[in-house]
Design a protein around this motif. Sequence first.
Motif, PDB file in Angstrom:
ATOM      1  N   ASN A 199      84.563  49.842  19.792  1.00 31.10           N
ATOM      2  CA  ASN A 199      84.050  48.535  20.190  1.00 31.10           C
ATOM      3  C   ASN A 199      83.909  47.611  18.984  1.00 31.10           C
ATOM      4  N   MET A 254      83.248  44.277  29.699  1.00 36.41           N
ATOM      5  CA  MET A 254      82.637  45.568  29.429  1.00 36.41           C
ATOM      6  C   MET A 254      82.831  46.483  30.628  1.00 36.41           C
ATOM      7  N   GLY A 258      80.885  51.560  29.018  1.00 38.31           N
ATOM      8  CA  GLY A 258      80.389  50.918  27.814  1.00 38.31           C
ATOM      9  C   GLY A 258      81.452  50.578  26.805  1.00 38.31           C
ATOM     10  N   SER A 352      78.130  40.363  30.464  1.00 35.59           N
ATOM     11  CA  SER A 352      78.019  41.078  29.202  1.00 35.59           C
ATOM     12  C   SER A 352      77.921  42.571  29.484  1.00 35.59           C
ATOM     13  N   THR A 353      76.800  43.187  29.157  1.00 36.13           N
ATOM     14  CA  THR A 353      76.644  44.628  29.341  1.00 36.13           C
ATOM     15  C   THR A 353      75.922  44.968  30.644  1.00 36.13           C
ATOM     16  N   THR A 356      76.939  48.050  32.744  1.00 39.57           N
ATOM     17  CA  THR A 356      76.615  49.383  32.241  1.00 39.57           C
ATOM     18  C   THR A 356      75.196  49.811  32.591  1.00 39.57           C
ATOM     19  N   HIS A 358      72.592  48.330  31.025  1.00 42.83           N
ATOM     20  CA  HIS A 358      71.766  47.977  29.873  1.00 42.83           C
ATOM     21  C   HIS A 358      71.840  46.472  29.641  1.00 42.83           C
ATOM     22  N   CYS A 359      70.701  45.859  29.420  1.00 42.09           N
ATOM     23  CA  CYS A 359      70.648  44.425  29.119  1.00 42.09           C
ATOM     24  C   CYS A 359      69.399  44.176  28.289  1.00 42.09           C
ATOM     25  N   LEU A 379      73.941  55.732  27.804  1.00 39.68           N
ATOM     26  CA  LEU A 379      73.661  54.477  27.098  1.00 39.68           C
ATOM     27  C   LEU A 379      72.744  54.712  25.906  1.00 39.68           C
ATOM     28  N   MET A 427      74.734  45.403  22.137  1.00 39.41           N
ATOM     29  CA  MET A 427      76.021  45.180  22.788  1.00 39.41           C
ATOM     30  C   MET A 427      76.908  46.420  22.707  1.00 39.41           C
ATOM     31  N   LEU A 428      76.295  47.561  22.402  1.00 40.12           N
ATOM     32  CA  LEU A 428      77.014  48.836  22.309  1.00 40.12           C
ATOM     33  C   LEU A 428      78.120  48.782  21.259  1.00 40.12           C
TER      34      LEU A 428
END
Length: 522
Positions: A199, A254, A258, A352-353, A356, A358-359, A379, A427-428
Amino acid sequence: MFALPTLAAGRDVQALHRAAAPDFFGWLEHTRAAGACTRPIRLAGTLTAVESGTGRVVEQRHTDELPDRTLYKACGNRRAAQCPDCAWVYAGDAFHVVRCGLTGGKTVPTSVAAHPVVFATFTAPSFGPVHRRHIPRHTCADRRRCDCRPAPCRARSIAGTCPHGQSAACFARHDADDPQLGRPLCLDCYDHDHQVVWNYFSGELWRRTKQAIERHLAALCRRRGIPHVQVSTDSGRVRRVPPVRVSHGKVAEMQRRGAVHFHVLLRLDGVDPDDRDALVPPPAGITVDDLDAAVHAAARQITVVTPPHPDGPQGWQVAWGEQVDVRRIGASDGDVTDGKVAAYLAKYATKSTEITGHCSTRLTPDTVDAYADPEGNHLARLIDACWRLGRPIHHHTSRTVAPAGERQAGLDTTPNAYAGLRRWAHMLGYGGHFLTKARRYSVTFGLLRDTRATYRRAEHDDTADSGDAADTVTVGTLAFVGSGWLTDGDALLANTAAAQRRERRRVGREELAHEAWSGVAA
């Protein structure tokens, strides 16, 4: 269980109190610019009206004279999960940025509609088996309402268990909203470090891929006898450049696991020897077939080997996955059109994420423990990998006592090429923009915002009583004082008024379209 009714009652009381105020309609007009924003920016300071020709101060006002003693401004957040209305505006701008690069308009010549264009999707490689939803053959009429039965997740995997005792197969037919989608079959087998590194360096991988596409096309021009073009640089020197160049618009999406993948519009342009910025068609000897072949060739060849790291002394290999899909815009089947592609990319530009699960905002040493866990779920392990790989790497210095002025040198750390992973852990590991484009591809967001501001300013001047309003410029000396509405009641009233204005605009556009259609039909 009485918390929600109490909050709702308090909000209603606040809304009634605001609506009963004598300056309610003035307050609504004052907050119109940020009416539907979730967390508007509040500014305080001085607003000065200056004559554009002479610089003479015509009027000066302080925000203390305005409703709420502050100036409201929309936050401008592009993420739909954070502010739906600002994301709606951003999506509209993104649609025009992408669409103008395909059809022209808004300072882009309409001749670009005849240029060869492909829509390519570059995916990440596999870092370990994950739960997936796969439909071998669609029988539905509309993919957006697909009800086809998926195939078993991983029924063809090798029978048995992994070294950690987890099953290597999954016979479930996952639904589209199944939370297991994108989760590894075995968390310990999955290479979380490699994924966050991928990433992080995916932007560099794309940069080299585009360079490889252009080199492939330049070599093709030489083999076919298409001469280079001589252009003059800004310094006056003459350079010979390939007769074809590639302009792109790119959106990052995304995936559930992830990992990011890129949707890219690649347009073939020619080179005008008299005007380097002109958008001209490519030479007749280069076609969309050549662009298609160049994309596939570059995706297979380009690989980035990352710098060494204590956890990976040889670095990591960053390359594209096996699934590289290339489609041609405006093909005879009509499945991929400029409007569909622009709407598709604009939709993902506001995400965005969230997919997945996750935020969060940017993580700090005080907040990272709430999300990172080396023994946690998928995550949590990705975030932990970002934080661990981005740690400072210290020197092994001698114990010799150095002079006071040189002591700090022994405390310095080795530059870590992965240090940015901590900055982008939320943002992983991906730290790039979610919508980027080549300079020549299309219009800019700044131009669209300036055009919208000019239109609103002209609309305000038309309704103003002052006849010389257009000759003045408002200069603000403002400072940030906070974000968000003062009360929940204010948010309810402002958002409701903004929703009504949007509905009126929508109905008005439909009426104008109906009148235009009726006139053509008559």
